[in-house]
Write a protein that holds these residues in place. Sequence first.
Motif, PDB file in Angstrom:
ATOM      1  N   ASN A  75       7.402  28.465   9.032  1.00 50.67           N
ATOM      2  CA  ASN A  75       6.582  27.287   9.480  1.00 50.67           C
ATOM      3  C   ASN A  75       6.347  27.254  10.929  1.00 50.67           C
ATOM      4  O   ASN A  75       5.056  26.594  11.280  1.00 50.67           O
ATOM      5  N   SER A  76       7.173  27.731  11.756  1.00 44.66           N
ATOM      6  CA  SER A  76       6.756  27.822  13.214  1.00 44.66           C
ATOM      7  C   SER A  76       5.631  28.751  13.342  1.00 44.66           C
ATOM      8  O   SER A  76       4.656  28.304  14.210  1.00 44.66           O
ATOM      9  N   ALA A  77       5.602  29.706  12.802  1.00 47.25           N
ATOM     10  CA  ALA A  77       4.493  30.670  12.807  1.00 47.25           C
ATOM     11  C   ALA A  77       3.049  30.061  12.510  1.00 47.25           C
ATOM     12  O   ALA A  77       1.974  30.257  12.947  1.00 47.25           O
ATOM     13  N   LEU A  78       3.228  29.325  11.394  1.00 47.47           N
ATOM     14  CA  LEU A  78       2.083  28.690  11.028  1.00 47.47           C
ATOM     15  C   LEU A  78       1.469  27.677  11.703  1.00 47.47           C
ATOM     16  O   LEU A  78       0.315  27.510  12.097  1.00 47.47           O
ATOM     17  N   ALA A 105      -4.367  35.940  14.941  1.00 49.45           N
ATOM     18  CA  ALA A 105      -4.283  36.863  13.951  1.00 49.45           C
ATOM     19  C   ALA A 105      -2.999  37.367  14.039  1.00 49.45           C
ATOM     20  O   ALA A 105      -2.339  37.797  12.858  1.00 49.45           O
ATOM     21  N   LEU A 106      -2.130  37.696  15.342  1.00 49.06           N
ATOM     22  CA  LEU A 106      -0.836  38.066  15.520  1.00 49.06           C
ATOM     23  C   LEU A 106       0.228  36.939  14.674  1.00 49.06           C
ATOM     24  O   LEU A 106       1.007  37.437  13.976  1.00 49.06           O
ATOM     25  N   TYR A 107      -0.239  35.735  14.806  1.00 48.59           N
ATOM     26  CA  TYR A 107       0.683  34.724  14.138  1.00 48.59           C
ATOM     27  C   TYR A 107       0.559  34.636  12.611  1.00 48.59           C
ATOM     28  O   TYR A 107       1.487  34.512  11.814  1.00 48.59           O
ATOM     29  N   GLU A 139       5.405  40.365  17.382  1.00 42.96           N
ATOM     30  CA  GLU A 139       4.276  39.815  17.351  1.00 42.96           C
ATOM     31  C   GLU A 139       3.949  38.634  18.672  1.00 42.96           C
ATOM     32  O   GLU A 139       2.905  38.699  18.969  1.00 42.96           O
ATOM     33  N   PRO A 140       4.700  37.859  18.897  1.00 43.22           N
ATOM     34  CA  PRO A 140       4.466  36.776  19.899  1.00 43.22           C
ATOM     35  C   PRO A 140       4.497  37.584  21.452  1.00 43.22           C
ATOM     36  O   PRO A 140       3.825  37.173  22.100  1.00 43.22           O
ATOM     37  N   GLY A 141       5.147  38.724  21.392  1.00 43.40           N
ATOM     38  CA  GLY A 141       5.054  39.698  22.785  1.00 43.40           C
ATOM     39  C   GLY A 141       3.736  39.970  22.621  1.00 43.40           C
ATOM     40  O   GLY A 141       3.011  40.438  23.837  1.00 43.40           O
ATOM     41  N   GLN A 142       3.437  40.548  21.586  1.00 47.58           N
ATOM     42  CA  GLN A 142       1.668  41.131  21.682  1.00 47.58           C
ATOM     43  C   GLN A 142       0.808  40.165  22.016  1.00 47.58           C
ATOM     44  O   GLN A 142      -0.285  40.426  22.664  1.00 47.58           O
ATOM     45  N   ASP A 160       5.378  31.311  22.204  1.00 45.31           N
ATOM     46  CA  ASP A 160       5.681  32.640  21.904  1.00 45.31           C
ATOM     47  C   ASP A 160       7.292  33.043  22.134  1.00 45.31           C
ATOM     48  O   ASP A 160       7.837  33.540  21.453  1.00 45.31           O
ATOM     49  N   ASP A 161       7.686  32.239  23.247  1.00 43.98           N
ATOM     50  CA  ASP A 161       9.268  32.336  23.269  1.00 43.98           C
ATOM     51  C   ASP A 161       9.848  31.956  22.393  1.00 43.98           C
ATOM     52  O   ASP A 161      11.077  32.364  21.808  1.00 43.98           O
ATOM     53  N   GLN A 162       9.440  30.619  21.864  1.00 41.18           N
ATOM     54  CA  GLN A 162      10.332  29.905  20.760  1.00 41.18           C
ATOM     55  C   GLN A 162      10.150  30.790  19.473  1.00 41.18           C
ATOM     56  O   GLN A 162      11.079  31.001  18.615  1.00 41.18           O
ATOM     57  N   LEU A 163       9.015  31.341  19.238  1.00 39.12           N
ATOM     58  CA  LEU A 163       8.626  32.219  17.842  1.00 39.12           C
ATOM     59  C   LEU A 163       9.713  33.457  17.982  1.00 39.12           C
ATOM     60  O   LEU A 163      10.383  33.784  17.066  1.00 39.12           O
TER      61      LEU A 163
END
Length: 191
Positions: A75-78, A105-107, A139-142, A160-163
């Motif tokens: 849900n967070s990535a969405l 796209a990474l998410y 992915e968030p680091g990317q 990104d940090d939270q993901l």
Amino acid sequence: MINPNSNKAIISFSFLLVSLLFHSIPSAYADFITDTCQKTSIPPLCESTLRSDPRSAQMTTVKDLAKISFDISINSALAANRQASDLERQNRGKPEEHPLGECAALYMSMMTDLQNGEGALRDDSYGKANDFAGQAQQEPGQCEIQFQKSNIQSLLSDTDDQLQKKAGVCMALTKLLIPGPANSRKIGSGF
């Protein structure tokens, strides 16, 4: 003949007993969350993530808690994908447009990894579930790298940090499910 007052006393006592039983159940489950998270190297993060979903309080297995952590992360990535897509539209023609599109796209890729991990978890393939969570955590680091390549300050660094942290909880919980001696010590999250 039955004394009506003794029936009332029995009913009252029974109600009291049932009430006490039901009030003690949530705290037992809450202790399960704490006990489980203490087996990782990220107990506060694990607990705060799981407690953010009220369903966690009713779970009784590590697998159930891992499933909740995957749901939270998906849900967070969405939500992050929607945020990046909205920001991309708002920044059309600006330098931020490209990295925001890449992050969106990474998410999506992160969501796919997490959904695959959730499927592996459902199939009791805990090593695969852990691997998918590890891929998702990258992915968030990317996304952050996309901003760095463009020499632009990230508009998504908090997201990104939270993901990354939420995917780390997925990793920590699935790692607990993998049989073997590694689980006799505290398990890290990969970051």
